[in-house]
Motif scaffolding. Structure first.
Motif, PDB file in Angstrom:
ATOM      1  N   PHE A   1       4.818  -3.925 -12.373  1.00 50.97           N
ATOM      2  CA  PHE A   1       3.916  -2.647 -13.601  1.00 50.97           C
ATOM      3  C   PHE A   1       4.789  -2.505 -14.718  1.00 50.97           C
ATOM      4  O   PHE A   1       6.071  -2.724 -14.259  1.00 50.97           O
ATOM      5  CB  PHE A   1       3.867  -1.251 -12.347  1.00 50.97           C
ATOM      6  CG  PHE A   1       3.144  -1.173 -11.646  1.00 50.97           C
ATOM      7  CD1 PHE A   1       1.355  -1.235 -11.460  1.00 50.97           C
ATOM      8  CD2 PHE A   1       3.340  -1.432 -10.293  1.00 50.97           C
ATOM      9  CE1 PHE A   1       0.511  -0.889 -11.108  1.00 50.97           C
ATOM     10  CE2 PHE A   1       1.776  -1.982  -9.649  1.00 50.97           C
ATOM     11  CZ  PHE A   1       1.123  -1.288  -9.682  1.00 50.97           C
TER      12      PHE A   1
ATOM     13  N   TYR B   1       5.710   4.604 -13.359  1.00 54.10           N
ATOM     14  CA  TYR B   1       4.989   3.500 -14.003  1.00 54.10           C
ATOM     15  C   TYR B   1       4.738   5.251 -15.526  1.00 54.10           C
ATOM     16  O   TYR B   1       5.105   5.051 -16.622  1.00 54.10           O
ATOM     17  CB  TYR B   1       4.273   3.279 -14.044  1.00 54.10           C
ATOM     18  CG  TYR B   1       3.470   2.392 -15.297  1.00 54.10           C
ATOM     19  CD1 TYR B   1       3.530   1.814 -16.085  1.00 54.10           C
ATOM     20  CD2 TYR B   1       1.991   2.495 -15.713  1.00 54.10           C
ATOM     21  CE1 TYR B   1       4.135   1.430 -17.415  1.00 54.10           C
ATOM     22  CE2 TYR B   1       1.566   2.028 -16.934  1.00 54.10           C
ATOM     23  CZ  TYR B   1       2.274   1.313 -17.615  1.00 54.10           C
ATOM     24  OH  TYR B   1       1.583   0.924 -18.973  1.00 54.10           O
ATOM     25  N   GLN B   2       3.818   5.981 -14.407  1.00 54.25           N
ATOM     26  CA  GLN B   2       3.237   7.097 -16.017  1.00 54.25           C
ATOM     27  C   GLN B   2       4.196   7.920 -16.019  1.00 54.25           C
ATOM     28  O   GLN B   2       4.072   8.146 -17.251  1.00 54.25           O
ATOM     29  CB  GLN B   2       2.327   8.038 -14.881  1.00 54.25           C
ATOM     30  CG  GLN B   2       0.699   7.172 -14.286  1.00 54.25           C
ATOM     31  CD  GLN B   2       0.332   6.293 -15.515  1.00 54.25           C
ATOM     32  OE1 GLN B   2       0.187   7.482 -16.478  1.00 54.25           O
ATOM     33  NE2 GLN B   2       0.262   5.375 -15.191  1.00 54.25           N
TER      34      GLN B   2
ATOM     35  N   GLU C   1       4.385  -6.684  -6.352  1.00 54.63           N
ATOM     36  CA  GLU C   1       3.514  -5.925  -7.252  1.00 54.63           C
ATOM     37  C   GLU C   1       4.506  -5.832  -8.712  1.00 54.63           C
ATOM     38  O   GLU C   1       5.506  -5.944  -8.341  1.00 54.63           O
ATOM     39  CB  GLU C   1       3.396  -4.662  -7.046  1.00 54.63           C
ATOM     40  CG  GLU C   1       2.102  -4.214  -5.597  1.00 54.63           C
ATOM     41  CD  GLU C   1       0.569  -4.674  -6.931  1.00 54.63           C
ATOM     42  OE1 GLU C   1       0.874  -4.247  -7.687  1.00 54.63           O
ATOM     43  OE2 GLU C   1      -0.200  -5.181  -5.327  1.00 54.63           O
TER      44      GLU C   1
ATOM     45  N   LYS D   1       2.478   1.237  -3.573  1.00 51.99           N
ATOM     46  CA  LYS D   1       1.672   1.308  -4.854  1.00 51.99           C
ATOM     47  C   LYS D   1       1.549   3.120  -5.538  1.00 51.99           C
ATOM     48  O   LYS D   1       2.190   2.552  -6.645  1.00 51.99           O
ATOM     49  CB  LYS D   1       0.446   0.351  -5.052  1.00 51.99           C
ATOM     50  CG  LYS D   1       0.008  -0.047  -5.627  1.00 51.99           C
ATOM     51  CD  LYS D   1      -1.204  -0.961  -5.311  1.00 51.99           C
ATOM     52  CE  LYS D   1      -1.487  -1.322  -6.561  1.00 51.99           C
ATOM     53  NZ  LYS D   1      -2.420  -2.279  -6.421  1.00 51.99           N
ATOM     54  N   PRO D   2       1.469   3.720  -4.763  1.00 52.77           N
ATOM     55  CA  PRO D   2       1.119   5.247  -4.984  1.00 52.77           C
ATOM     56  C   PRO D   2       2.026   5.547  -6.426  1.00 52.77           C
ATOM     57  O   PRO D   2       2.883   5.981  -7.048  1.00 52.77           O
ATOM     58  CB  PRO D   2       0.622   6.203  -4.160  1.00 52.77           C
ATOM     59  CG  PRO D   2       0.283   5.248  -3.511  1.00 52.77           C
ATOM     60  CD  PRO D   2       1.153   3.982  -3.415  1.00 52.77           C
TER      61      PRO D   2
ATOM     62  N   ARG E   1       6.369   5.596 -19.041  1.00 56.45           N
ATOM     63  CA  ARG E   1       4.920   4.920 -20.003  1.00 56.45           C
ATOM     64  C   ARG E   1       5.713   4.296 -21.264  1.00 56.45           C
ATOM     65  O   ARG E   1       5.889   3.053 -21.983  1.00 56.45           O
ATOM     66  CB  ARG E   1       3.793   5.168 -19.412  1.00 56.45           C
ATOM     67  CG  ARG E   1       2.813   4.497 -20.392  1.00 56.45           C
ATOM     68  CD  ARG E   1       0.987   4.780 -19.994  1.00 56.45           C
ATOM     69  NE  ARG E   1       1.489   6.591 -20.533  1.00 56.45           N
ATOM     70  CZ  ARG E   1       0.767   7.145 -20.107  1.00 56.45           C
ATOM     71  NH1 ARG E   1      -0.969   6.321 -19.529  1.00 56.45           N
ATOM     72  NH2 ARG E   1       0.034   8.623 -20.377  1.00 56.45           N
TER      73      ARG E   1
ATOM     74  N   ILE F   1       4.309   3.385  -7.335  1.00 60.12           N
ATOM     75  CA  ILE F   1       6.036   3.231  -8.518  1.00 60.12           C
ATOM     76  C   ILE F   1       4.346   2.747  -9.666  1.00 60.12           C
ATOM     77  O   ILE F   1       5.578   2.964 -10.505  1.00 60.12           O
ATOM     78  CB  ILE F   1       5.295   1.455  -8.242  1.00 60.12           C
ATOM     79  CG1 ILE F   1       5.995   0.535  -7.563  1.00 60.12           C
ATOM     80  CG2 ILE F   1       5.434   0.538  -9.501  1.00 60.12           C
ATOM     81  CD1 ILE F   1       5.961  -0.680  -7.110  1.00 60.12           C
ATOM     82  N   GLN F   2       3.012   3.598  -9.757  1.00 56.77           N
ATOM     83  CA  GLN F   2       2.212   4.330 -10.724  1.00 56.77           C
ATOM     84  C   GLN F   2       2.539   5.064 -11.547  1.00 56.77           C
ATOM     85  O   GLN F   2       2.484   5.353 -12.116  1.00 56.77           O
ATOM     86  CB  GLN F   2       0.964   4.198  -9.392  1.00 56.77           C
ATOM     87  CG  GLN F   2       0.312   2.728  -9.298  1.00 56.77           C
ATOM     88  CD  GLN F   2      -1.064   2.692  -8.508  1.00 56.77           C
ATOM     89  OE1 GLN F   2      -1.065   3.530  -7.787  1.00 56.77           O
ATOM     90  NE2 GLN F   2      -1.935   1.873  -8.968  1.00 56.77           N
ATOM     91  N   ASN F   3       2.588   5.953 -10.707  1.00 58.18           N
ATOM     92  CA  ASN F   3       3.672   7.375 -10.807  1.00 58.18           C
ATOM     93  C   ASN F   3       4.693   7.020 -11.421  1.00 58.18           C
ATOM     94  O   ASN F   3       5.205   7.848 -12.648  1.00 58.18           O
ATOM     95  CB  ASN F   3       4.003   8.878  -9.574  1.00 58.18           C
ATOM     96  CG  ASN F   3       3.104   8.536  -8.714  1.00 58.18           C
ATOM     97  OD1 ASN F   3       1.708   8.799  -9.419  1.00 58.18           O
ATOM     98  ND2 ASN F   3       3.094   9.779  -7.043  1.00 58.18           N
TER      99      ASN F   3
ATOM    100  N   ARG G   1       0.982  -1.482  -0.262  1.00 62.52           N
ATOM    101  CA  ARG G   1      -0.053  -0.037   0.292  1.00 62.52           C
ATOM    102  C   ARG G   1       0.705   1.668   0.042  1.00 62.52           C
ATOM    103  O   ARG G   1       0.663   2.310  -0.825  1.00 62.52           O
ATOM    104  CB  ARG G   1      -1.233   0.621   1.481  1.00 62.52           C
ATOM    105  CG  ARG G   1      -2.848  -0.400   1.072  1.00 62.52           C
ATOM    106  CD  ARG G   1      -3.411  -0.789   1.736  1.00 62.52           C
ATOM    107  NE  ARG G   1      -2.840  -1.168   2.942  1.00 62.52           N
ATOM    108  CZ  ARG G   1      -2.762  -1.076   4.158  1.00 62.52           C
ATOM    109  NH1 ARG G   1      -2.815   0.438   4.381  1.00 62.52           N
ATOM    110  NH2 ARG G   1      -2.444  -1.430   5.235  1.00 62.52           N
TER     111      ARG G   1
END
Length: 64
Positions: free
Chosen positions: A51, A28-29, A49, A21-22, A32, A24-26, A18
């Motif tokens: 990504f 990735y963006q 996780e 994750k934010p 990308r 990692i998502q940033n 938790r």
């Protein structure tokens, strides 16, 4: 790894998943279009996780 073992592993590492994750998502963006993969593992190297570029992820899965 059996399904119940995976569930236990993810539950054991829920806090770090938790928290990470934010970020990692940033990441990735931001990268990308760069054909990369970001992997979050536990201390033993189990993947928690994953990504990234779907083609790269499929290629990585084919290696295992």
């Amino acid at each position: 790894m059996e399904q119940h073992e995976l569930k236990q592993l993810l539950e054991k590492n829920e806090t770090i998943i938790r928290a990470a994750k934010p970020f990692i998502q940033n990441l990735y963006q931001f990268f990308r279009a760069s054909s990369f993969v970001v992997v979050l593992t536990d201390v033993e190297g189990y993947i928690l996780e994953l990504f990234g570029d779907q083609d790269r992820i499929r290629s990585a899965r084919d290696l295992s």
